[in-house]
Design an enzyme around this catalytic site. Structure first.
Site, mmCIF file in Angstrom:
data_model
loop_
_atom_site.group_PDB
_atom_site.id
_atom_site.type_symbol
_atom_site.label_atom_id
_atom_site.label_comp_id
_atom_site.label_asym_id
_atom_site.label_seq_id
_atom_site.Cartn_x
_atom_site.Cartn_y
_atom_site.Cartn_z
ATOM 1 N N ALA D 35 71.078 89.451 23.756
ATOM 2 C CA ALA D 35 71.469 90.719 24.373
ATOM 3 C C ALA D 35 72.250 91.599 23.410
ATOM 4 O O ALA D 35 71.959 92.785 23.249
ATOM 5 C CB ALA D 35 72.305 90.447 25.630
ATOM 6 N N GLU D 36 73.244 91.013 22.733
ATOM 7 C CA GLU D 36 74.136 91.838 21.912
ATOM 8 C C GLU D 36 73.456 92.308 20.635
ATOM 9 O O GLU D 36 73.769 93.382 20.125
ATOM 10 C CB GLU D 36 75.424 91.079 21.608
ATOM 11 C CG GLU D 36 76.282 90.842 22.860
ATOM 12 C CD GLU D 36 75.834 89.618 23.671
ATOM 13 O OE1 GLU D 36 74.888 88.929 23.223
ATOM 14 O OE2 GLU D 36 76.421 89.356 24.729
ATOM 15 N N TYR D 167 74.453 88.858 34.299
ATOM 16 C CA TYR D 167 74.618 87.557 34.962
ATOM 17 C C TYR D 167 73.397 86.658 34.737
ATOM 18 O O TYR D 167 72.264 87.083 34.915
ATOM 19 C CB TYR D 167 74.850 87.752 36.464
ATOM 20 C CG TYR D 167 74.928 86.437 37.193
ATOM 21 C CD1 TYR D 167 75.971 85.550 36.960
ATOM 22 C CD2 TYR D 167 73.925 86.065 38.086
ATOM 23 C CE1 TYR D 167 76.028 84.326 37.602
ATOM 24 C CE2 TYR D 167 73.968 84.844 38.736
ATOM 25 C CZ TYR D 167 75.014 83.975 38.490
ATOM 26 O OH TYR D 167 75.060 82.770 39.119
ATOM 27 N N ARG D 168 73.631 85.411 34.326
ATOM 28 C CA ARG D 168 72.548 84.445 34.111
ATOM 29 C C ARG D 168 72.804 83.230 34.990
ATOM 30 O O ARG D 168 73.733 82.456 34.735
ATOM 31 C CB ARG D 168 72.492 83.988 32.650
ATOM 32 C CG ARG D 168 72.103 85.030 31.649
ATOM 33 C CD ARG D 168 70.612 85.369 31.748
ATOM 34 N NE ARG D 168 70.210 86.325 30.724
ATOM 35 C CZ ARG D 168 70.308 87.648 30.880
ATOM 36 N NH1 ARG D 168 70.789 88.171 31.984
ATOM 37 N NH2 ARG D 168 69.901 88.441 29.905
ATOM 38 N N ASP D 259 68.735 95.964 27.550
ATOM 39 C CA ASP D 259 69.484 96.071 26.300
ATOM 40 C C ASP D 259 69.085 97.337 25.541
ATOM 41 O O ASP D 259 69.936 97.972 24.908
ATOM 42 C CB ASP D 259 69.243 94.835 25.429
ATOM 43 C CG ASP D 259 69.686 93.557 26.118
ATOM 44 O OD1 ASP D 259 70.665 93.603 26.880
ATOM 45 O OD2 ASP D 259 69.038 92.516 25.904
ATOM 46 N N ASP D 295 61.951 91.104 22.162
ATOM 47 C CA ASP D 295 63.118 91.560 22.919
ATOM 48 C C ASP D 295 63.643 92.909 22.448
ATOM 49 O O ASP D 295 64.512 93.483 23.111
ATOM 50 C CB ASP D 295 64.278 90.569 22.712
ATOM 51 C CG ASP D 295 64.232 89.375 23.650
ATOM 52 O OD1 ASP D 295 63.143 88.830 23.843
ATOM 53 O OD2 ASP D 295 65.304 88.999 24.173
#
Lengths: 317, 317, 317, 317, 317, 317
Positions: D35-36, D167-168, D259, D295
């Site tokens: 994500a980051e 949230y995962r 993202d 991604d």
């Protein structure tokens, strides 16, 4: 006797697999691609005795082009040259909103120096039809002159001439295109053009029928075929209007759809078909093309016939 | 402070998989390739703070080049341009007697119009070393002038200069090369050249030691490194001769071997190594390069050190 | 006028990538393959005006065969049929001790029902040379008869005939082969055979020179060419013996080496070369073939000439 | 000065080609994903001077991650470690009803032991913005503490902080997440969250506007951005509500859409854009992302601008 | 005790990647495919103790078939033979109007000579269910007889029999099929058939319910399942009618949908499910199958259950 | 009755294609790999009724392992678990001096928690042979205990035990290994070990014969087999020494050579072969293995027999 001779540039098309980006791809798919050879292959596969001519570098890259075109059953008659590059284009496929992106890398291709004298003009003189497109004169001043000479040569020999306007904004402006193309029209029997190019480049106005009639009258074309994208096509032939809708298709690769249409249209005309039959044949071939990877309509007469029959019977295959 | 700046063309390399022929391939593998970026990556990976500069088209193809170079950990500082193509080369790999075949398609690349003023010359002035090769001035008259200016700029700022002769017969004749290159030598500190190019291009004569000494004396080079193919390398540094043999290697892709050697040689010199240590480091990196697909030595200092140790201990890994 | 007509089966060759096993592969590489089309492509690429004929199913699989052969620049003139399969063969490549494994799946191929009357025999009558191999009569009784008729037709028309014994133990026994083949020899001018087939199938005895002379005398061949594997080839032409060694090569795919040899030998003979020149040309082409994936020698005259020159000058390329 | 620093885990993503199943695939496509770093690449490509930091194993697998991230033009500043694995995840793509299946294999990744002291916190202190997400504190107790320290460090230095709840459910329960995350919120300026996570994890209630306002008031966020899936996004910035719908897109790979949205939102805010402009920029980038494999949003500012313009002009490209 | 034995031909399926044409492809994807093994795998994966039997060539190609089937967790019990080929089929995928094209190359497959005596009939006698389809008796006269014997054997031993009509127009005419199949029906407990085959082959008339009832009554089937394409399925079991609609699916590869349905239907029946539950289980498995490349439903009970639950809860996953 | 049960970890092996580097690859080839399943497949394919047991995650990754093993014809009996990962390893292939590089990522694999009670020990008790290797007890303390229990269980039931020392320096030190392994030896009948491991781990001294005799005497092994790399193998069986040289092979993938040797050795012993015959069978299978991609010897008895015959007849195939 040859039914059809086409002349124009064929490039090597390089595309990343799937939806990959050119910026990051580690692999490119390689195919031969060019309006006039696309038309030639479609016509040849659908029964016309066709030959394609051009000028290619005498190198593995030039042979890559003829190798693929011959594999589709087309006769090729290129001049080979030690000067000039093999033109290429890069194409990245994606859905919206990214869309398909094209980068041409065709400057200084061998074909840009092709003079009529070095080309097999006797094949044109002996043929029933000659075809080229508006891309050709846009590629170089030499080719502008060559296009003019070839069209004149065909007319002079009684060979019918077909010409697809094929306007490419990356090659010239609408104004430049109009000036050159209108100078060529006196030697053209059949003009094919997207309706938006008729408007933007040739300044045509009015509804589609009016545009077709107007072009036919202004330049003395025997036939004008307007392609209308998803709405099909419309022809004005000897003053009479014929319409053709598209056949339903699931698009895998849209590039070359118009060329498939023209190749099949000419093949049907050569086989004695009337304008309506030729438009239908063109539209069915165009629908098949969109399911096939690459620029070229690798189809059979049975398949094209099958598309028409299936649509007529109202039965999806 | 930057340790090393390199300047030169980086192309997109297109190669058929396996032993396939360009004439018939349906797929091309894509990689970034160019002598000066090859050297830069090798040096950067082996510890030198390195930046590569050039001129690239502002397009996905130009970005394809920087994308790959950055992926190896290299800092890139290209000028982007709306003019000029992305240079490419096609390479077909095969064993003997077919051999490896290269087709350059690099004419009119964006880099051929690169003027010194538009390049980040301040990076060169601040750096410890500057590197380019004999390919650069061969690409265009503009680049001939730019190369001269950049070498002069480096010298003027106290930046050491390294230059690989890299003669390419497809770009110019030995006579043309000699005239231009000898004009550049006054601003060169370290010359690297294949011994056969020293003979064919620079007219060097005598045994290898004599050639190295002769070049050093004639042009005032601090260091001359002769590469000898399978026989390794020989350096004349401040009048002293050092020899280095090659390390055994199983060749997968030989392209870029010389650049790997130079990049590692410079990295070791920058790190304070003596000539013998730098030659050994270069030879070990070159041996590793030959096991790696593509032009570029994607290696680590640990791997290079391991090759040297293994050879010293007489133990094959 | 056609220089050379060849007749025989062309299969679709299916091979797992790399060293993978057929038992576990998820992918097969597809190529056209057949002794007589292999010979035809080699001859055509090396300057002989060549046409290949056969009988193929009128299907995408049959078109797969002609598509690939035409891509190499060969003229194809197959009869198309609604009966009969497309023959295939599976080949798994590996080094020793596993070795290369072949599974033929060619029973009931369309070609097995080919009668001389349906084939373009006028092309044979007008040609300078006709070629087929011992595989053809082994495929079916019909083809045994057809082979005989075609050889007789050629002879009758003054077309020279070349025949490669090409014994295949999976198709018939040495005894069966001998009986049929010796019946064909009266219409053969040039016999090519591996020396071990001359011994095992034809019962030839003695040293190689004696075998070549013996066969020539016994059957009245103008020329007998014995291929000797790594030791090259030996010809007895009008009673005179000529020897040819092999050229060094790094083998990537050995299949089709003999066919490349024969195609080049015939092309050189057609171009007026003497036996020694034709053997050398054949051997150089065979060496190139071994670097190329697939059964077929996708080569150029320049490449073959280059191999010979390089060997003469003692310089590895 | 750095515009944006992001911190978080980047994994190696392994996916079978096409619709193949993990259970039977013989091949996996490899990409960097997290994500980051997804946010960081999007922001960097859209003009923000961005650096990503994390902790990676000092191995080819760790280098695989930085290699790919650097190839997109991102600056990376990871700590390298001899302890800890490289986290991976497997993803199998399929249409409904099979759907996309993810298997995380990220336990004991090197990053789970990352302490604030070993990270380049000075980069965060000097930056304009700092970003991480709710995945990070969920990965280990150490990272929970590190996330808190980094957010506090940023605040302390006057660096703005943005946080995506992300949230995962495979990492923790809603209750565990709520307790940890709410403890972090006091140092967060901009919260981004899917509306369903706001409800399920944070217990938010009411209509969307109420949820956004409520969160902003409760935790003192300057900005709350709710993402609404196909319905777009809604922001509450200094008490004012702004809405943004999605752009039409043909989805090729949906992973990383959020993202891409955040990265572009931040890049626009950094460039001085207002909330409405930043939401629009984010939505357009998200639409492009969905056409790109992997991604990561490998886009250009021109492309994002083009999507917005095309939508405004009502013209499909 | 074995739950289910199936008997029938399994072919090697060869398909070009993507939308490529057989005529021009350079690569074929390889998979095992056959109605009765498709059914067997689906049943085995969904909990039934299943064994598939057939006759295969004792070759790498025969082993390719069992290798893949075993990889899905199926027990295979083929007879191996030195006679007969491995049947293959070529399939080219495309959207409309080109459609999917199949070329069977299955003549003289080893299975066509399979006699009941050489097959493991004791496995059938001990099993709860036996399954084959209308393809099997169509392949050869021997197989017609074998099918009859096996069905009789099953009945005789108290093993329930299920039979899918599976009419293939490339194998026989509706009239031929009807004569043979109706002769087999006396030993069949459960008939599955596409409604259009019931009409075209068996001459069934009336609405669907009437057709199902009519067939059940005429031939004494315990159960008749009519598959209705996009409209789902309808069963008449002991006189009672049950309907099942399809589950929504995004089709990647439609081949084998019906077999997945039957395999899951039988697995559920074997596990004690009622007709309604078995139809639903079949329909859910069929929907999953369409997302999976190849003929075979590589699914788990959890996945099938998930599809049913998701549909019941009205929530798309 | 089962001939052979093996127990141990099977990993998923991930390798870049060709000579590519892990650091830069975009693709990984996927295979199942593990000493004990490698041995089991080789034995099963060469005629031994073999079952492999282990503990795997109940996931697509765990099924990926059994799927591939079953495809080779092996019976698998793994325990499935919701705890623990699927172990993987990454392997990068290259020639010297780069060499082959392995990264294990096997910590916390499901198998590391396998207790004897949950494994199918009754299969071991009923079997003729049990096999595991020194990797197993090195993986976790639990597995150390489990290995001991399984060997004791086998002995207790009269099942013969074979054990390959298989020292892995990445798992433990020689000292740790020695302590654990020597504790296991009392329940081992047949020890296989590389001679260098015998020296480094077990402290064996003297020439090879002395080492084999010494180990046999010290630990009471019925048979000790020393593998000697390129020099073959040497066995001490009931005090008698037998030597076996290697068969010539062209190596494509060397991984698993030793396991192929052991699997074939055991299969031959099970079939009643003497030690000399078993060593020869092992060596021939090992030679074949090296031509096959992956860890596993996908061979047939005919192939192994063929290798031995060819070597005996002195004829290369």
């Amino acid at each position: 006797m040859t039914d059809l001779v086409t002349f124009g540039e064929t490039m090597i098309r390089l595309s990343p697999p799937g939806n990959e980006r050119l910026e990051t791809t580690t692999e490119l798919e390689v195919r031969a691609a060019g309006a006039e050879s696309n038309v030639a292959v479609a016509a040849a596969r659908l029964g016309a005795d066709t030959v394609w001519t051009s000028k290619l570098p005498d190198s593995p890259l030039g042979r890559r082009v003829t190798s693929e075109l011959e594999s589709y059953g087309l006769e090729t008659a290129p001049v080979l040259s030690d000067e000039g590059r093999q033109g290429t284009y890069y194409i990245e496929f994606a859905g919206e909103p990214r869309g398909t992106d094209v980068i041409y890398d065709r400057a200084d291709a061998a074909v840009t120096s092709a003079h009529a004298e070095e080309l097999p003009t006797e094949r044109i003189r002996e043929a029933e039809w000659f075809y080229t497109s508006g891309i050709t004169p846009a590629l170089s001043e030499t080719l502008e002159e060559t296009t003019e000479t070839l069209l004149w040569t065909a007319r002079d020999a009684g060979t019918k001439t077909a010409f697809d306007l094929n306007y490419r904004s990356k090659l010239w402006s609408p104004e430049e295109a109009r000036e050159v193309l209108e100078g060529l029209f006196e030697d053209v029997d059949v003009l094919v053009t997207a309706v938006r190019d008729a408007e933007n480049v040739l300044g045509a106005e009015g509804d589609r029928e009016a545009i077709a009639r107007g072009l036919a009258e202004e330049h003395g074309f025997e036939t004008v075929v307007l392609t209308l994208g998803a709405e099909g096509a419309l022809a004005c032939h000897e003053g009479e209007i014929t319409r053709q809708s598209t056949f339903e298709t699931e698009t895998h690769d849209p590039i070359g759809t118009g060329d498939a249409f023209v190749g099949a249209f000419l093949a049907k005309r050569i086989a004695g078909g009337d304008i309506g039959g030729a438009l239908e044949y063109g539209a069915a071939t165009a629908a098949l093309k969109r399911t096939i990877p690459g620029d070229i309509a690798v189809v059979t007469p049975e398949e094209v016939g099958g598309v028409i029959e299936a649509a007529e019977s109202g039965i999806s295959r």
